[in-house]
Scaffold this motif. Structure first.
Motif, PDB file in Angstrom:
ATOM      1  N   SER A  50       1.236  -1.153  -0.507  1.00 15.95           N
ATOM      2  CA  SER A  50      -0.393  -0.100  -0.085  1.00 15.95           C
ATOM      3  C   SER A  50       1.017   1.386   0.325  1.00 15.95           C
ATOM      4  O   SER A  50       0.310   2.462  -0.250  1.00 15.95           O
ATOM      5  N   LEU A  51       2.295   1.179   0.857  1.00 17.73           N
ATOM      6  CA  LEU A  51       2.902   2.469   0.656  1.00 17.73           C
ATOM      7  C   LEU A  51       3.943   2.281  -0.781  1.00 17.73           C
ATOM      8  O   LEU A  51       4.953   3.387  -0.474  1.00 17.73           O
ATOM      9  N   GLY A  52       4.207   1.609  -1.521  1.00 18.64           N
ATOM     10  CA  GLY A  52       4.455   1.245  -2.294  1.00 18.64           C
ATOM     11  C   GLY A  52       6.073   0.538  -1.962  1.00 18.64           C
ATOM     12  O   GLY A  52       7.274   0.555  -3.316  1.00 18.64           O
ATOM     13  N   ILE A  53       6.097  -0.273  -1.180  1.00 15.56           N
ATOM     14  CA  ILE A  53       6.932  -1.208  -0.966  1.00 15.56           C
ATOM     15  C   ILE A  53       6.915  -2.800  -1.319  1.00 15.56           C
ATOM     16  O   ILE A  53       6.469  -3.070  -0.948  1.00 15.56           O
ATOM     17  N   PRO A  78      12.517   1.890  -1.687  1.00 15.78           N
ATOM     18  CA  PRO A  78      11.574   1.091  -1.708  1.00 15.78           C
ATOM     19  C   PRO A  78      10.870  -0.438  -1.462  1.00 15.78           C
ATOM     20  O   PRO A  78      10.643  -0.904  -2.425  1.00 15.78           O
ATOM     21  N   ALA A  79      12.164  -1.121  -1.065  1.00 16.00           N
ATOM     22  CA  ALA A  79      12.069  -2.281  -1.521  1.00 16.00           C
ATOM     23  C   ALA A  79      13.080  -2.630  -0.337  1.00 16.00           C
ATOM     24  O   ALA A  79      14.233  -2.467  -0.113  1.00 16.00           O
ATOM     25  N   PHE A  80      12.591  -4.131   0.475  1.00 15.82           N
ATOM     26  CA  PHE A  80      13.516  -5.304   1.516  1.00 15.82           C
ATOM     27  C   PHE A  80      13.648  -6.482   0.972  1.00 15.82           C
ATOM     28  O   PHE A  80      12.164  -7.077   0.379  1.00 15.82           O
ATOM     29  N   HIS A  81      14.120  -7.067   1.721  1.00 17.73           N
ATOM     30  CA  HIS A  81      14.236  -8.709   1.047  1.00 17.73           C
ATOM     31  C   HIS A  81      13.270  -9.003   1.930  1.00 17.73           C
ATOM     32  O   HIS A  81      12.295  -9.107   3.159  1.00 17.73           O
ATOM     33  N   ARG A  82      12.715 -10.315   1.539  1.00 17.51           N
ATOM     34  CA  ARG A  82      11.974 -11.054   2.282  1.00 17.51           C
ATOM     35  C   ARG A  82      11.984 -11.815   2.927  1.00 17.51           C
ATOM     36  O   ARG A  82      10.894 -11.873   4.443  1.00 17.51           O
ATOM     37  N   ILE A  83      13.647 -12.351   3.685  1.00 18.56           N
ATOM     38  CA  ILE A  83      13.766 -12.308   4.498  1.00 18.56           C
ATOM     39  C   ILE A  83      14.873 -11.181   5.381  1.00 18.56           C
ATOM     40  O   ILE A  83      15.564 -11.099   4.661  1.00 18.56           O
ATOM     41  N   LEU A  84      14.532 -10.853   6.438  1.00 13.77           N
ATOM     42  CA  LEU A  84      15.080  -9.226   6.767  1.00 13.77           C
ATOM     43  C   LEU A  84      15.696  -9.711   8.575  1.00 13.77           C
ATOM     44  O   LEU A  84      14.811 -10.173   8.917  1.00 13.77           O
ATOM     45  N   VAL A  85      17.215  -9.801   8.668  1.00 17.14           N
ATOM     46  CA  VAL A  85      17.582 -10.276   9.492  1.00 17.14           C
ATOM     47  C   VAL A  85      18.112  -8.644  10.229  1.00 17.14           C
ATOM     48  O   VAL A  85      19.149  -8.457   9.670  1.00 17.14           O
TER      49      VAL A  85
END
Length: 790
Positions: A516-519, A548-555
């Motif tokens: 919804s925020l374009g992320i 505006p993107a980050f990975h499917r698994i975030l650590v």
């Protein structure tokens, strides 16, 4: 890396005497190289200018008396019988004393302390009956932050003096090679030979001490037997009554006759105990009993015989026209072989202090007190053997400069003596605090220890300090420079952490990020490195704002140091969720001790994924299996409004039920609820420890047939989360690091602006980056620029 390295050299009651004697033999080449070569230059430095050798022999007998009692009181009584007992899980040195004090009293300035760290097995605290005066001293230290800073500066000062000793010892050791040559030939022969040996010595450092260490012990043993035999020969040949000089009466007689000159000559006498600190600093590689046996029954008697023999020779030879040299007391028939053994022994002694300098720099870097440098571990089997290229070449250049600039053992002896006594004074002060705070002994014992040994060391320190213009200025100047560098770096590191702490992002902001925020969520694992142990770092919000993107698994990964020498691998990873399980975000705190070996990025990445998979399986079993009262949906399993989920210490543990992983060895489960909270609002700690001392490897695989056998929605969700994790691992890993620029806020004092805007930023630009320190491959690196206003 195995915890066994930390205990491999420690003997117990079940260990045989054969093992202890073998360790004592091995310690000769590592610990006693510097101390054993001191007879080469002690008498020469003592009789350089301050006093003259007369026909009455009162001067030489007085010096011998001082040497005997100094060796007896400081290395034997102080270090062997008292200071060596103040170990930190078998580790010694200035940082070991500091970490002991920090664990028993809250005086550390490191900001990322967690109460969960106290659950570490190496964070053991002894609890004898606490005395009222001990609690008063602890309360005094904890209530005044200025005392915390003063204690840190004291530790840094001792550390810098050890580095200064590492600069001076190779130069003064190798420079003692002159034989009976004229003064004109000395500067044209000995100086070039010394410089050549120094270049060769430092050029060999990158091979590691383990490659040449096999002959270190035989060289030192040969040298000790050699000087013992020569000492006995000179005693029986020249003066059998020299043993009378061991009486302390000759010390008073010496000072009464020589007055100020005798007091100033103490700066040369104190060189007989150079290298004593190595017994404590290298304690972690050997056992207390081994070092005690080696010094008491071999090194100490050999040194006493060497000094007595040289004094016996000088008592019958008053017409030496040039410097008093050790080689003059060696018979001409064996002079050249002795010179060869002395050169090898000097190289060994220099090697020991150079290796110690590398270890101290590495410890300082681990505690955030030194700019990042490249650390190369030269041995996979022997812990603590490291090589630092930048420090190695800087030391080489400075050693050569000192050798050429001073040209004279006397000035180098003055400089080395001051550095040695400064380190010993720091050790005495810190040990007196350990006696009260850690051992809970009466303060009168600590005060007596400080008064007795501190008075002796202050006497020698004053004799070295009075020769400020004759060489003693060098370690003072070097220490001031290094203390400034280390304190500025430490101060800016703390300010950066406080800035991150006050500007961290709320958990709600992270959970609100979505389409919804374009992320967008892209395939792969994103490792966001931060110094925070809780919360979302500001550099991640800046990253998402610009991309505006980050990975499917975030650590969120926090690599932190704890005030212990080493952390067992099974207790290293502290793992928890950030948000609900569907968000696929985690927090991993990786804890290292100040003597630990940091892993390569490949092994770190694979082990981190294994620990995450272990945690996922454990968390689902705990919530939906073992802990039935908390069997809620994903939304209710998320953390509180502003805090992270509970963290778990993940080791190598098996779980009941249908396994989603394959274990190469049978492991019994053990789960213990510790209930510690962190300083920064982590709600709970679940600790899982392996049973037994054998290191176990866990390899996670997803079984295709298990999908058909899934009987509940929980198993399906668990499988999906594990599949997402391994699919992300196959897609690749990105390392997200901050590239910071720090500047002082408006209205700051001129000193702060100078330290931050110029000093820290200059060091940051010219030291290794965080990507190099963490060994991140350039293709996987994502840097986020940040401006810190502190």
């Amino acid at each position: 890396m195995d915890l066994a390295y930390g205990k491999c050299w420690r003997t117990s009651k079940k260990d045989s005497w054969k093992t202890t004697l073998l360790l004592a033999y091995q310690s000769l080449g590592v610990v006693y190289g510097d101390l054993s070569i001191s007879p080469l230059y002690v008498y020469k430095s003592t009789f350089a200018e301050d006093i003259q050798h007369s026909e009455t022999n009162e001067e030489i007998f007085g010096v011998l008396s001082f040497v005997f009692w100094t060796l007896t009181l400081v290395p034997l009584f102080k270090y062997v019988f008292i200071v060596l007992r103040a170990d930190d899980n078998g580790e010694g040195g200035t940082f070991a004393l500091y970490s002991l004090i920090c664990r028993h009293a809250k005086v550390s300035l490191l900001p990322n302390r967690q109460i969960a760290d106290e659950a570490l097995s190496t964070y053991k605290l002894e609890h004898p009956p606490e005395r009222k005066n001990s609690s008063r001293l602890r309360a005094l230290l904890e209530s005044h932050k200025s005392l915390h800073t003063a204690l840190l500066i004291l530790v840094l000062l001792g550390t810098c003096m050890v580095i200064g000793d590492g600069l001076l010892t190779p130069a003064i050791s190798v420079s003692g090679l002159e034989l009976s040559m004229s003064k004109e030939h000395h500067q044209y022969a000995v100086i070039p030979i010394t410089c050549f040996i120094l270049v060769c010595l430092f050029a060999l450092q990158h091979y590691g001490t383990h490659r040449v260490g096999f002959f270190f012990a035989p060289v030192v043993l040969t040298w000790l037997l050699c000087i013992s035999a020569l000492g006995l020969y000179n005693i029986f040949r020249w003066n059998r009554q020299v043993y009378q000089a061991l009486s302390p009466y000759y010390m008073f007689k010496f000072l009464k006759k020589t007055k100020k000159g005798g007091w100033m000559s103490l700066g040369g006498i104190l060189l007989c105990i150079t290298g004593s600190e190595a017994m404590f600093a290298d304690l972690g590689h050997f056992s207390y009993a081994a070092i005690q046996i080696a010094f008491t029954f071999l090194v100490y008697p050999a040194l006493i015989l060497a000094y007595m023999g040289q004094a016996a020779y000088l008592s019958k030879h008053h017409s030496t026209t040039y410097h008093i040299s050790y080689y003059l007391s060696v018979p001409e028939s064996v002079r050249w072989p002795v010179l060869g053994v002395a050169i090898l022994a000097s190289v060994v002694g220099s090697q020991a202090i150079i290796s110690g300098t590398f270890s101290i720099i590495n410890q300082s870097q681990s505690l955030g007190c030194f700019p990042r440098v490249k650390v190369v571990h030269t041995s996979d089997k022997i812990h603590g053997q490291i090589y630092i290229p930048e420090i190695n070449w800087v030391l080489m250049v400075l050693c050569i400069a000192v050798t050429i600039g001073f040209r004279d053992t006397k000035h180098m002896g003055n400089a080395s003596g001051l550095a040695v006594m400064a380190v010993m004074l720091v050790t005495t002060c810190l040990t007196s605090l350990v006696i009260i705070l850690c051992w809970n002994k009466p303060p009168i014992l600590a005060f007596s220890f400080l008064l007795f040994f501190g008075s002796i060391e202050l006497l020698y320190f004053s004799a070295s300090l009075i020769k400020f213009l004759e060489g003693a200025w060098l370690p003072i100047l070097l220490a001031l420079f290094l203390v400034t560098v280390m304190f500025v770096w430490h101060y800016a590191t703390i300010k950066k952490y406080e800035y991150d702490l006050h500007n961290k992002v709320s958990l709600e902001w992270l959970l609100a990020l979505g389409p919804s925020l374009g992320i967008a969520r892209v395939p792969g694992i994103g490792l966001v490195f931060t110094d925070l142990t809780s919360g979302i770092p500001a550099n991640f919000s800046r990253f998402v704002t610009n991309l505006p993107a980050f990975h499917r698994i975030l650590v969120f990964v926090c690599v932190k140091s704890v005030p212990v020498p080493f952390v067992p691998p099974a207790e290293r990873y502290l793992v928890g969720r950030v948000g609900p399980s569907a968000h696929r975000s985690y927090r991993c705190i990786v804890r290292y001790g100040y003597r630990d070996v940091h892993q390569d990025v490949d092994s770190f990445e694979s082990e981190l994924v294994n620990r995450l998979a272990d945690f996922i399986r454990y968390d689902w079993c705990r919530v939906h299996g073992v802990d039935s009262t908390n069997n809620d949906d994903d939304g209710s399993r998320s953390c509180g409004s502003s805090s992270d989920c509970r963290l778990a210490v993940i080791g190598t543990v098996a779980f009941s039920g249908t396994p989603a992983f394959e274990i190469e060895e049978c492991v019994q489960p053990a789960s213990v609820s510790v209930g510690f909270t962190t300083v920064e609002s982590v709600t709970d700690i679940m600790e899982m420890e392996p049973i037994g001392a054998v290191e176990r490897r866990v390899r996670f695989v997803v079984d295709d047939e298990s999908e058909a056998d899934a009987q509940s929605e929980t198993d399906i969700q668990l499988r999906e989360e594990l599949e997402d994790l391994f699919a992300a691992q196959q897609a690749g890993t990105a390392f997200i690091l901050g590239n910071s620029h720090v500047k002082a806020k408006q209205g700051s004092s001129p000193w702060k602006r100078l330290a931050i805007n110029f000093g820290y930023n200059f060091l940051r630009r010219n030291c290794r980056g965080a990507d190099v320190a963490l060994k991140v491959p350039p293709a996987s690196l994502l840097e986020v620029g940040m401006v810190y206003v502190v």
